[in-house]
Each structure stands twice: as C-alpha cells, then as structure tokens.
Design a protein around this motif. Structure first.
Motif, mmCIF file in Angstrom:
data_model
loop_
_atom_site.group_PDB
_atom_site.id
_atom_site.type_symbol
_atom_site.label_atom_id
_atom_site.label_comp_id
_atom_site.label_asym_id
_atom_site.label_seq_id
_atom_site.Cartn_x
_atom_site.Cartn_y
_atom_site.Cartn_z
ATOM 1 N N THR A 1 -4.573 -3.318 8.889
ATOM 2 C CA THR A 1 -5.109 -4.072 7.747
ATOM 3 C C THR A 1 -4.309 -5.323 7.423
ATOM 4 N N LEU A 2 -3.093 -5.441 7.960
ATOM 5 C CA LEU A 2 -2.250 -6.602 7.684
ATOM 6 C C LEU A 2 -1.841 -7.264 8.987
ATOM 7 N N PRO A 3 -2.781 -7.892 9.675
ATOM 8 C CA PRO A 3 -2.467 -8.511 10.974
ATOM 9 C C PRO A 3 -1.437 -9.631 10.814
ATOM 10 N N GLY A 4 -0.491 -9.663 11.736
ATOM 11 C CA GLY A 4 0.533 -10.713 11.682
ATOM 12 C C GLY A 4 1.464 -10.563 10.501
ATOM 13 N N ASN A 5 1.595 -9.316 9.987
ATOM 14 C CA ASN A 5 2.482 -9.054 8.841
ATOM 15 C C ASN A 5 2.137 -9.912 7.625
ATOM 16 N N THR A 6 0.847 -10.196 7.444
ATOM 17 C CA THR A 6 0.419 -10.951 6.264
ATOM 18 C C THR A 6 0.851 -10.218 4.997
ATOM 19 N N ASP A 7 1.417 -10.958 4.076
ATOM 20 C CA ASP A 7 1.949 -10.347 2.853
ATOM 21 C C ASP A 7 0.885 -10.380 1.759
ATOM 22 N N HIS A 8 0.093 -9.322 1.660
ATOM 23 C CA HIS A 8 -0.836 -9.222 0.549
ATOM 24 C C HIS A 8 -1.134 -7.747 0.293
ATOM 25 N N SER A 9 -1.720 -7.477 -0.856
ATOM 26 C CA SER A 9 -2.000 -6.102 -1.233
ATOM 27 C C SER A 9 -3.487 -5.803 -1.059
ATOM 28 N N LEU A 10 -3.840 -4.516 -1.186
ATOM 29 C CA LEU A 10 -5.166 -4.056 -0.811
ATOM 30 C C LEU A 10 -5.864 -3.305 -1.943
ATOM 31 N N ARG A 11 -7.175 -3.301 -1.872
ATOM 32 C CA ARG A 11 -7.981 -2.439 -2.728
ATOM 33 C C ARG A 11 -8.219 -1.148 -1.945
ATOM 34 N N ILE A 12 -7.718 -0.040 -2.481
ATOM 35 C CA ILE A 12 -7.659 1.211 -1.723
ATOM 36 C C ILE A 12 -8.397 2.327 -2.456
ATOM 37 N N VAL A 13 -9.100 3.152 -1.701
ATOM 38 C CA VAL A 13 -9.716 4.367 -2.232
ATOM 39 C C VAL A 13 -9.194 5.549 -1.418
ATOM 40 N N ASP A 14 -8.692 6.568 -2.117
ATOM 41 C CA ASP A 14 -8.163 7.767 -1.466
ATOM 42 C C ASP A 14 -9.124 8.923 -1.729
ATOM 43 N N LEU A 15 -9.714 9.459 -0.656
ATOM 44 C CA LEU A 15 -10.673 10.553 -0.761
ATOM 45 C C LEU A 15 -9.935 11.894 -0.735
ATOM 46 N N GLY A 16 -10.002 12.630 -1.840
ATOM 47 C CA GLY A 16 -9.282 13.888 -1.934
ATOM 48 C C GLY A 16 -7.798 13.633 -2.105
ATOM 49 N N CYS A 17 -7.444 12.897 -3.156
ATOM 50 C CA CYS A 17 -6.086 12.379 -3.309
ATOM 51 C C CYS A 17 -5.065 13.438 -3.699
ATOM 52 N N GLY A 18 -5.528 14.627 -4.160
ATOM 53 C CA GLY A 18 -4.569 15.642 -4.579
ATOM 54 C C GLY A 18 -3.685 15.147 -5.701
ATOM 55 N N TYR A 19 -2.377 15.253 -5.519
ATOM 56 C CA TYR A 19 -1.415 14.804 -6.532
ATOM 57 C C TYR A 19 -1.148 13.296 -6.459
ATOM 58 N N GLY A 20 -1.799 12.587 -5.528
ATOM 59 C CA GLY A 20 -1.710 11.130 -5.477
ATOM 60 C C GLY A 20 -0.453 10.581 -4.836
ATOM 61 N N GLY A 21 0.285 11.417 -4.096
ATOM 62 C CA GLY A 21 1.555 10.977 -3.523
ATOM 63 C C GLY A 21 1.446 9.826 -2.535
ATOM 64 N N LEU A 22 0.399 9.828 -1.697
ATOM 65 C CA LEU A 22 0.250 8.765 -0.707
ATOM 66 C C LEU A 22 -0.004 7.422 -1.386
ATOM 67 N N MET A 23 -0.831 7.404 -2.411
ATOM 68 C CA MET A 23 -1.089 6.147 -3.118
ATOM 69 C C MET A 23 0.173 5.621 -3.790
ATOM 70 N N ARG A 24 0.962 6.526 -4.351
ATOM 71 C CA ARG A 24 2.216 6.073 -4.990
ATOM 72 C C ARG A 24 3.195 5.518 -3.954
ATOM 73 N N ARG A 25 3.201 6.097 -2.756
ATOM 74 C CA ARG A 25 4.071 5.555 -1.703
ATOM 75 C C ARG A 25 3.593 4.165 -1.277
ATOM 76 N N LEU A 26 2.290 3.999 -1.153
ATOM 77 C CA LEU A 26 1.732 2.681 -0.826
ATOM 78 C C LEU A 26 2.032 1.685 -1.946
ATOM 79 N N TRP A 27 1.963 2.143 -3.182
ATOM 80 C CA TRP A 27 2.265 1.287 -4.334
ATOM 81 C C TRP A 27 3.723 0.832 -4.300
ATOM 82 N N LYS A 28 4.633 1.730 -3.979
ATOM 83 C CA LYS A 28 6.054 1.382 -3.902
ATOM 84 C C LYS A 28 6.317 0.378 -2.783
ATOM 85 N N GLU A 29 5.479 0.425 -1.744
ATOM 86 C CA GLU A 29 5.631 -0.510 -0.619
ATOM 87 C C GLU A 29 4.973 -1.859 -0.912
ATOM 88 N N GLY A 30 4.368 -2.003 -2.096
ATOM 89 C CA GLY A 30 3.729 -3.262 -2.466
ATOM 90 C C GLY A 30 2.389 -3.486 -1.808
#
Length: 536
Positions: free
Chosen positions: A378-407
């Motif tokens: 999703t970030l070809p050439g290390n382009t620095d930008h953020s994404l609109r993300i949908v997590d299907l079956g997010c559970g406790y939401g840990g993956l989204m929070r990790r992505l959030w911490k990574e900017g």
C-alpha cells in the motif's frame, strides 16, 4: 488488490509518470484531508453525543417507563378501531397463524407480550389450535392479559427475557414442547436496553432449538412521519408532549419525548444490518411472505424477519460468553486475539521466555509480518502517508493500535460481533489516546456501516474462519464494496487443506460450530469474483 476496477490515469499511474507533480498533489490532498478529517470528527462527535443522550435516556428510564405504563391506556391506544396500528396487529396475527400452521410448530411463545393484543387475541379468536404462552417483565401487563384472555390454551408469565431459556427449563416446557415458534413483535426488541438486545436474540435462538423458528417485527421507517402525526401526536398523554422540530430526528426516524418515551423506526435494509450485528444473517427481502423460511417481508406498518439456528454462525454467543472471554484474556492477553507465528521464534526466545511470553511474542511477530505486507503493497516507494483502514473481526483492536503507533492510520474502523470485545477495544484505544482515530463498531463484517469505496485497506487476522465458506464469500464482497479502486485486502486466516479427513477434522468443526472451514482456493475464487487481482 481490486486494481482491475482502476480507471486509466489512476493515482498509481500518475505517480509513475510525474513523481514531482504527485508529491505536490499529495501535500495538497493531505491538507484538504486534514480539514475534512476535522469536519468528520465534529460531525461524529455531534452524532455520538446525540446517541449517548438517547441511550442514557433509553437504558436508564425506558424499562421503568414500560414497567409503570397503565395496561388499559396502552391497550386502547393500539387496539382501538381507529388506531393506525389496528390493521397491522391483524396482519401480524394472520402471519403468525399461517407460519404456525405451515411449519407444524407445537407452541407459540411471545416475549414482550404487553397487553396480549397479539398472542392473547390469537387464542381468543381461535386462530391457532396449539398452546400460546405470553411473557412480559411488567406484572401489571401480565395480570391484564390473564383477565382479558382466560383460557386453558393460553397462559401468561412474568419473566426476564435475558434469562428466557433458564425460565423455560425451570417451567419444564423444554420437556413438553419440541418445536417452538418464538416471537418478539411490535418493535418490542427496540425497547430493550441496547446492550441486552444481542443476548436476547441468542436466548430466542436457544429456546427455538434446531427445529424451531424465530420471528421479530420492527416498525417500518417508511411510515415514520405518518405515525408521528396520526399516533404519537394523538397519544401524548401516553407518550408525552413533544415538538416535531426539537424532539424528532427525521434523518434517522427517531422520536425522544421529554418524558423519555423513545421510538425508532427503521428501514428493511437497516433491520437486515441490525440483525447481522446480532450474528443473524437474513439475506433475502421478499415481496411475498415465505413463512417458515428465514427472510424479511414488509406488511402494514411492520417489517417481519424470520430466522432460525441456521441463520447464525453462533460466533457472537461464543465470543460474548464468560468462558470465551476468560480463555482469551488468560491465554492471549487484553490486546491480541489471533494465532502467533511460532515458526519465527528464535532459539533464544524459546530458551528464555515463559510459555505465555512466547505466545505474546509469536502474536507480535505475526502482526509485524502482516504490517510488512501492508507497507510493501500500500505504500510503494516508502511513500509517507496514512491510510483509511477497516478491520474485519477486530477483536480487542490490537492490530489497528499497532498500525496507529506506526503512523499508518488516517482513520481506522474496526468491526466485531462481540459486544464484550468491542468494549475492551474501546477502553484500550482510550488508554493510548487512539480513540479519535479508531472507531469500533459492534457489527458483523458481513454488513459494515462504512461507505462505498471509502477505504484504502481492509484487513483481518484469523477472524473470517468463524463465518464458514459461504459467508466468507459475503465478507469478501463487503470488503470489495468498501475498498476504493486500487485498494488492498490483506488478511490471514486459519484454513483447512483442499483434501482433509472429515473424521479427524470433526472435533475442530465442533469447537468452532462449523461443518467446514475455508480453503485458499475458496478465498481466491471469492476474491476473483469480486474483481480482485495481484494475489500474493
């Protein structure tokens, strides 16, 4: 990647053609996006505040309001010849009569029977020959029903809908009846506290059993204005006085009066989505009733929805159970809820970490590997930008929070069918300040309230298996709907081989309440059918 749907001159092709120009476009887009994000945030807060006010009123006082409501006043308002509901009540009784006779059910139980204008009148008018049982939390309503509808074939009881099966068994009814028709009509489900509705639907399904059927009805939002003028305005002593401008949400078809009376009228599509949030999938909306088969049908002022145990994956009931919550918290912790990459543990990890620490480390490694895939696609050439993300079956939401911490998060939406997991995810988001950028929806991933082509990335970790192969295809279709052209679906799941020993697999199927698991071939066929390409 649904790039097959990308038009010529899409953002990716422009980047290759003119990098400098695109850098400028990205900068401008970011600036515009930030403004749009602030506007969306203001709108979200306004809606959230309104919903909070409504739910506070609903959860704190509505049950008390219904418990204190005078039975005769309520009965006269809905059952009188000039009431707008009179014809709909007749239609409802006729539908129940036809459903019961065609399906061969041996008892009808109405939960939230009120003053008996459905179940009691069916018996009084001899519309059915099978026993009828009415249940309500209001003892005055039950006393009224017993007085108005005395019969050996119809009985009424005070009972708690959330402990319906326990009460049913305590009465010995489970030994007497084998094929119940369980109903909750006249918008009664919408009068229950929001957090209890999913649990009540589970109770209905459990009581119905493998051979029974459930039927719920909602008020049809297409007649909301008609009802406001011709019922609620005419019955202000019952509902409370209100102003059409101040107390009515016309867009969402909600009335909240100053006396805390609340009613919500929904469309058939909204009812379908609402049921899916309870892990009940009723895919067909029919013009003519099919009676004993799961479907949705509109008649009079009501929306009728039939469903049975085959309509649910049982995931919600499982994940909301105390047993499952304790198991996942004890084994996987309060952030993650997926299988780890134990193959990536080092010898040092295996020697120095405890078993539980190895579990946490393997989960972390799994997420890190998925994030590498996300960045590379999703970030070809290390382009620095953020994404609109949908997590299907997010559970406790840990993956989204990790992505959030990574900017990597511009705006993330996680959906999960488990109310308890959604609550935990929201708490954890607040703990780290991510709640402004990550929304948690208690919804099925088969129907998510996210706009068409409004996501750059759809993710899922080991959650789709619970839907089973047929519903997995629906989940992929929903992902395709939400993704913009050129967006990506990147997910992991627990699958079975193309050829397996059914006997050996049976204990696993029983554990997850499925008859079969998904395969790589099944997923690829589903993805291709929805226009996805560039598989890896």
């Amino acid at each position: 990647d649904p790039s097959a749907r990308s038009p010529p001159g899409s953002p990716s092709s422009v980047i290759d053609a003119n990098k400098k120009k695109v850098q400028s476009i990205i900068a401008n887009a970011k600036k515009e996006s930030q403004q749009r994000k602030r506007e969306e945030e203001r709108e979200r807060k306004m809606k959230e505040n309104m919903c909070n006010v409504m739910e506070e009123k609903k959860d704190d006082v509505e049950r008390e309001l219904w418990e204190k409501m005078a039975p005769m006043a309520w009965h006269n308002s809905v059952a009188s010849p000039d009431s707008i509901f009179n014809e709909t009540y007749k239609i409802t009784r006729d539908v129940l009569r036809d459903t019961a006779s065609r399906g061969g059910y041996d008892v009808i139980i109405e939960v939230g029977c009120g003053t008996g204008d459905i179940i009691g009148e069916m018996n009084t008018r001899q519309l059915v020959k099978i026993p009828c049982i009415g249940v309500d939390i209001n003892p005055d309503f039950i006393a009224f029903c017993k007085e108005q509808h005395p019969s050996d074939q119809c009985e009424f009881h005070v009972a708690d809908a959330i402990k319906l099966v326990e009460w049913w068994q305590s009465m010995g009814f489970h030994l007497k009846y084998k094929k119940p028709l369980v109903i909750c009509v006249n918008n009664t489900l919408n009068t229950m506290p929001l957090e209890l509705r999913g649990a009540f639907v589970d109770e209905m399904l459990d009581l119905a059993g493998p051979d029974g059927l459930c039927l719920v009805t909602y008020w049809n939002g297409n007649f909301f204005s008609h009802a406001l003028v011709n019922y609620y305005k005419k019955n202000q002593p019952l509902c409370g006085t209100f102003d059409l401008h101040e107390h009515v949400d016309w867009d969402n078809r909600i009335l909240v009066t100053p006396s805390n009376y609340l009613t919500h009228w929904q469309t058939p599509i909204e009812v379908q989505s609402l049921l899916r949030s309870y892990d009940v999938d009723v895919p067909n909306i029919e013009k003519t009733p099919k009676y004993c088969h799961p479907h949705i049908h509109c008649a009079g002022l009501a929306i009728f929805a039939w469903f049975d145990q085959q309509s649910t994956s049982k995931s919600k009931a499982y994940y909301d159970s105390d047993d499952a919550q304790k198991f996942y918290n004890d084994i996987w912790g309060e952030d993650e809820l997926h299988v780890g990459r134990y193959d990536l543990l080092t010898e040092q990890d295996r020697k120095t970490l405890t078993l539980q620490q190895q579990v946490f480390r393997a989960e972390e490694l799994h997420e890190q590997e998925l994030i590498k895939l996300i960045k590379s696609h999703t970030l070809p050439g290390n382009t620095d930008h953020s994404l609109r993300i949908v997590d299907l079956g997010c559970g406790y939401g840990g993956l989204m929070r990790r992505l959030w911490k990574e900017g990597l998060v511009w705006k993330a939406t996680g959906c999960d069918i488990s109310g308890k997991m959604c609550e935990q995810a929201r708490r954890r988001n607040v703990d780290i300040g991510a709640d402004k950028d990550i929304d948690i929806l208690e919804q099925s991933y088969l129907q998510v309230s996210v706009g068409d082509e409004s996501a750059d990335l759809v993710i899922s970790m080991d959650a789709l298996l619970h839907a089973g192969p047929a519903r997995q295809r629906k989940a992929v279709l929903e992902a395709a709907r939400m993704l913009r052209p050129g967006g990506w679906m990147i997910f992991s799941d627990i699958m079975q081989g193309e050829t397996v020993n059914a006997e050996e697999m049976q204990p696993i199927y029983d554990r997850i309440s499925l008859s079969k698991m998904g395969t790589i071939k099944n997923y690829q066929e589903a993805l291709e059918a929805c226009g996805f390409t560039n598989f890896s």
